[in-house]
Design a protein around this motif. Structure first.
Motif, PDB file in Angstrom:
ATOM      1  N   ASN A 173      -0.519  10.937  -7.917  1.00 53.79           N
ATOM      2  CA  ASN A 173       0.335  10.046  -7.134  1.00 53.79           C
ATOM      3  C   ASN A 173       0.047  10.089  -5.637  1.00 53.79           C
ATOM      4  N   TYR A 174      -1.072  10.673  -5.231  1.00 55.61           N
ATOM      5  CA  TYR A 174      -1.536  10.577  -3.841  1.00 55.61           C
ATOM      6  C   TYR A 174      -2.915   9.928  -3.848  1.00 55.61           C
ATOM      7  N   GLU A 214       4.313  19.995  -4.176  1.00 57.41           N
ATOM      8  CA  GLU A 214       4.921  18.692  -4.427  1.00 57.41           C
ATOM      9  C   GLU A 214       6.312  18.605  -3.800  1.00 57.41           C
ATOM     10  N   SER A 218       9.848   9.405   3.072  1.00 57.77           N
ATOM     11  CA  SER A 218       8.729   8.467   3.143  1.00 57.77           C
ATOM     12  C   SER A 218       7.583   8.945   4.027  1.00 57.77           C
ATOM     13  N   THR A 238       3.709  12.499   3.085  1.00 56.84           N
ATOM     14  CA  THR A 238       4.170  11.763   1.910  1.00 56.84           C
ATOM     15  C   THR A 238       3.964  10.255   2.066  1.00 56.84           C
ATOM     16  N   ASP A 263       1.240   9.061   2.090  1.00 51.86           N
ATOM     17  CA  ASP A 263       0.060   8.832   1.250  1.00 51.86           C
ATOM     18  C   ASP A 263       0.419   8.672  -0.225  1.00 51.86           C
ATOM     19  N   LEU A 264       1.705   8.783  -0.575  1.00 47.58           N
ATOM     20  CA  LEU A 264       2.125   8.596  -1.969  1.00 47.58           C
ATOM     21  C   LEU A 264       1.771   7.183  -2.449  1.00 47.58           C
ATOM     22  N   PRO A 286       6.228   5.586  -4.048  1.00 45.24           N
ATOM     23  CA  PRO A 286       7.232   6.327  -3.284  1.00 45.24           C
ATOM     24  C   PRO A 286       8.490   6.600  -4.106  1.00 45.24           C
ATOM     25  N   THR A 319       6.994  14.689  -7.528  1.00 42.35           N
ATOM     26  CA  THR A 319       6.379  13.420  -7.130  1.00 42.35           C
ATOM     27  C   THR A 319       4.857  13.424  -7.064  1.00 42.35           C
ATOM     28  N   GLY A 320       4.209  14.523  -7.451  1.00 42.67           N
ATOM     29  CA  GLY A 320       2.750  14.554  -7.450  1.00 42.67           C
ATOM     30  C   GLY A 320       2.195  15.396  -6.321  1.00 42.67           C
ATOM     31  N   PRO A 324      -1.134  16.353  -3.534  1.00 42.18           N
ATOM     32  CA  PRO A 324      -2.273  15.766  -2.826  1.00 42.18           C
ATOM     33  C   PRO A 324      -3.569  16.520  -3.130  1.00 42.18           C
TER      34      PRO A 324
END
Length: 249
Positions: free
Chosen positions: A62-63, A108, A173, A191, A193-194, A197, A219-220, A222
């Protein structure tokens, strides 16, 4: 506002942390926060995972930076998988290697759900969020490659460190997310870079899965994932929240 869950003697309580003082809450913070009359000192309690999720819904890839790192196309929809409640540990608890050859950290942002959520429109998503916490999606990387699904690689005992508290006043965000292994920075991203979002994730997940108070969406992670070994210290740091620290056993 920093919401903590902690043990004092044989009791487990929730409280609001203000400096070194704890304002004890009446019951849990889900869905509403009710202050009690008691206070405690932080030095006199043991911090626990700040919530008790029935499940962790984790998001893979997710990134944008991580998709590039592993040479995978950017997903068109969130990639979901589960981590069970039995995998959850708190700050300073030991992450235990159950016998894999490579045990990885994954820093994360965790989203803590406030009230039961099902089929939530994106524009209403934030009404169901209590706050945010640090999360480490501990992964047995060799088992992830071997297995057709990730229950063992992602869901083994101690593979979901959460903490040190829930921060209710955070804009998710655009905050800095970092991982430090033995004091050396390994991951560093905003974040911003998500790919998907927070509001979009809450809405998407609840299309299929009912979330309950205290459940967590991870949320994943990087780019910069890497291995840990026994004796290491891993720290997940998020701007505006704090630091989640765990030793490796």
């Amino acid at each position: 506002m920093k919401i903590i869950r902690y043990k004092t003697g044989s009791n487990i309580e929730y409280g609001i942390l203000e400096g070194e003082q704890i304002q004890v809450l009446q019951g849990t913070p889900f869905p509403d926060i009710k202050k009690g009359s008691q206070s405690r000192k932080l030095s006199e309690v043991k911090l626990l995972a700040p919530c008790e999720p029935t499940k962790v819904v984790a998001i893979g890839l997710n990134y944008y930076s991580h998709a590039k790192e592993v040479n995978q196309p950017v997903p068109k929809e969130p990639m979901m998988f589960y981590k069970p409640s039995s995998s959850v540990i708190g700050p300073e608890d030991k992450i235990v290697n159950p016998g894999c050859n490579r045990l990885d950290y994954e820093a994360e942002l965790g989203v803590v759900i406030k009230s039961q959520a099902s089929k939530v429109p994106k524009q209403d998503a934030m009404k169901y969020v209590l706050g945010y916490t640090c999360f480490n999606d501990v992964t047995a990387r060799d088992w992830q490659a071997q297995d057709s699904q990730w229950s063992r690689a992602k869901g083994s005992d101690t593979f979901s460190p959460i903490g040190p508290w829930i921060e209710t006043e955070l804009d998710p965000s655009n905050v800095t997310l970092e991982a430090y292994l033995n004091g050396e920075r390994k991951q560093h991203i905003s974040t911003a870079d998500l790919i998907f979002p927070v509001p979009e994730l809450v809405s998407y997940v609840t299309r299929f899965i009912t979330l309950y108070p205290g459940d967590v969406i991870a949320t994943g992670t990087p780019h910069g994932i890497g291995p840990m070994k026994s004796g290491d210290i891993i720290e997940i740091k998020i701007e505006g929240i704090g630091t989640l620290r765990n030793p490796i056993a």
